[in-house]
Design an enzyme around this catalytic site. Structure first.
Site, mmCIF file in Angstrom:
data_model
loop_
_atom_site.group_PDB
_atom_site.id
_atom_site.type_symbol
_atom_site.label_atom_id
_atom_site.label_comp_id
_atom_site.label_asym_id
_atom_site.label_seq_id
_atom_site.Cartn_x
_atom_site.Cartn_y
_atom_site.Cartn_z
ATOM 1 N N LYS A 39 4.056 29.931 -2.163
ATOM 2 C CA LYS A 39 3.259 29.089 -3.065
ATOM 3 C C LYS A 39 4.045 28.777 -4.336
ATOM 4 O O LYS A 39 5.054 29.437 -4.635
ATOM 5 C CB LYS A 39 1.950 29.818 -3.405
ATOM 6 C CG LYS A 39 2.140 31.159 -4.093
ATOM 7 C CD LYS A 39 0.858 31.991 -4.068
ATOM 8 C CE LYS A 39 1.049 33.312 -4.798
ATOM 9 N NZ LYS A 39 -0.127 34.197 -4.658
ATOM 10 N N TYR A 258 12.529 26.901 -37.018
ATOM 11 C CA TYR A 258 11.219 26.438 -37.483
ATOM 12 C C TYR A 258 10.432 27.578 -38.113
ATOM 13 O O TYR A 258 10.465 28.713 -37.607
ATOM 14 C CB TYR A 258 10.398 25.900 -36.306
ATOM 15 C CG TYR A 258 10.787 24.516 -35.839
ATOM 16 C CD1 TYR A 258 10.737 23.427 -36.712
ATOM 17 C CD2 TYR A 258 11.182 24.309 -34.524
ATOM 18 C CE1 TYR A 258 11.079 22.158 -36.258
ATOM 19 C CE2 TYR A 258 11.516 23.047 -34.067
ATOM 20 C CZ TYR A 258 11.465 21.969 -34.944
ATOM 21 O OH TYR A 258 11.793 20.719 -34.500
HETATM 22 C C1 LIG Z 1 0.314 35.468 -4.273
HETATM 23 C C2 LIG Z 1 -0.327 36.204 -3.175
HETATM 24 C C3 LIG Z 1 0.423 37.093 -2.388
HETATM 25 C C4 LIG Z 1 1.843 37.478 -2.727
HETATM 26 O O1 LIG Z 1 1.810 38.347 -3.836
HETATM 27 P P1 LIG Z 1 3.146 38.972 -4.483
HETATM 28 O O2 LIG Z 1 2.611 39.925 -5.486
HETATM 29 O O3 LIG Z 1 3.883 37.843 -5.092
HETATM 30 O O4 LIG Z 1 3.891 39.617 -3.389
HETATM 31 C C5 LIG Z 1 -0.203 37.659 -1.277
HETATM 32 N N1 LIG Z 1 -1.499 37.380 -0.995
HETATM 33 C C6 LIG Z 1 -2.255 36.569 -1.747
HETATM 34 C C7 LIG Z 1 -3.668 36.321 -1.394
HETATM 35 C C8 LIG Z 1 -1.701 35.956 -2.874
HETATM 36 O O5 LIG Z 1 -2.456 35.163 -3.643
#
Ligand SMILES: *Cc1c(COP(=O)(O)O)cnc(C)c1O
Length: 373
Positions: A39, A258
């Site tokens: 993702k 800044y």
């Molecule tokens: C993002 C996610 C993962 C992966 O998690 P990590 O901590 O990045 O390994 C797995 N399952 C779900 C439902 C997620 O949203």
């Protein structure tokens, strides 16, 4: 934005390291299938090259958050199994079917819409069921399990997978892990013979009890720290360099940046580096008098950020740097062997996940070990 000059920041993604990380996790979870969570543009590394590389390494199960991400993966991997973690978007069942995507169904409205599509087409399109075992994010509530089981049984629908998600896996001793595990076991006992999945990256490292039939690592694939308080065993995947634009001598008593939030207490040599918050170098990496900020590395030496991070530039202290004076154009390590993703996260008060997914800046991107398409 297309970048041609190559004169700005350089983001390098080591696909060989990505493969090593996937294989290492696959070994730890031997006996379970190892999926890959890709993702958010594969945690900023590029969803298409990451998915193709992982597929070539043997991964067959992919998890995206959105349907658009899933469509991007489907376009390049015709026979991958793709789960959409955000579930079934209302009215989108035809699109999922056409693209051969599996929604992770997490509510009765999603389930009903999917089952209606299956009945209409007289075909059991695969989908996963997500139960909420204590996170209060997506997922059926535990007391819906009986109704869900009955509903799918009535239609003879066998889900592809039963899943849940751990809230505290990054803290292995947190009691919630055991609680969620026990609740998940009680849920899957209602769905005999259906593969189950609970573990994210930290869950993979949490031991066999958490592996079930499939694990779903994300951040560890990309070199991020999954478990707090332990040495991170993963290979680092992302390297980021930005160029020095100017070197200057600043005097005791002068301010930098800044807001004039820092006053120099000694003669200071500064390098002005061409990266800023618009490139994902968080403003929370700023330093001020009495507050340490982030750092970069020049020739392997840590050089602290001085004053506020601007949109396009930062100032770093190179007074202690030995050897030749750095010159404009020289690359500064923002992320790499000296400055890890989680070092940046710790300095910024965030997590490696946010560092990685913020790498959307004005970079020239290159891939090491790119696979043949
Ligand atoms: C993002 C996610 C993962 C992966 O998690 P990590 O901590 O990045 O390994 C797995 N399952 C779900 C439902 C997620 O949203």
């Amino acid at each position: 934005m297309a970048l041609q000059s190559g004169l700005g920041g350089h983001l390098t993604i080591d696909l060989g390291a990505l493969v090593r990380n996937w294989r290492a996790l696959d070994k730890v979870s031997a006996g379970a299938l190892t999926g890959a969570v890709i993702k958010a543009d594969a945690y900023g590394t590029g969803i298409v090259p990451a998915a193709k590389t992982l597929y070539a390494a043997g991964a067959r199960f992919f998890f995206t958050a959105t349907v658009d991400e899933a469509i991007a993966v489907r376009a390049v991997l015709q026979d991958a199994h793709i789960f959409v973690l955000n579930g079934l978007y209302p009215g989108a069942a035809n699109l999922y079917v056409r693209q051969n995507l599996m929604p992770v169904l997490s509510s009765t409205s999603m389930l009903e819409e999917w089952l209606a599509k299956c009945v209409e087409r007289n075909e059991a399109y695969p989908a996963a069921l997500h139960f909420d075992t204590g996170m209060n994010r997506l997922g059926f509530r535990l007391n819906e399990a009986a109704v869900v089981a009955e509903q799918i049984e009535r239609l003879g629908f066998a889900p592809q997978m039963i899943m849940s998600h751990l809230a505290c896996a990054d803290l292995p001793n947190h009691e919630k892990n055991r609680t969620q595990l026990a609740l998940f076991q009680s849920i899957i006992s209602r769905f005999p013979g259906i593969p189950a999945s609970l573990a994210n990256s930290a869950g993979v490292m949490g031991g066999r009890d958490y592996h079930f039939q499939m694990v779903r690592p994300g951040v560890a694939l990309y070199g991020g720290r999954a478990v707090i308080g332990r040495t991170n065993p993963m290979a680092h995947v992302v390297t980021l360099h930005a160029p020095i634009l100017q070197v200057k001598e600043a005097r005791t008593g002068e301010s930098v940046g800044y807001g004039a939030g820092i006053t120099l207490s000694r003669e200071t040599r500064l390098a002005i580096v061409g990266i800023g918050y618009a490139d994902g170098f968080f403003r929370s990496l700023s330093s001020s008098t009495g507050r340490k900020g982030g750092a970069v590395a020049i020739r392997g030496h840590i050089c602290p950020v001085v004053g506020r991070v601007s949109m396009d530039q930062i100032a770093v202290d190179i007074t202690e740097l030995g050897g030749d004076l750095p010159v404009p154009g020289e690359g500064v390590e923002i992320l790499g062997p000296t400055i890890g993703v989680d070092d940046v996260a710790d300095a910024a008060g965030t997590i490696g996940y946010e560092v990685l997914t913020s790498l959307k800046g004005r970079y020239t991107r290159s891939y090491l070990g790119e696979i043949e398409s």
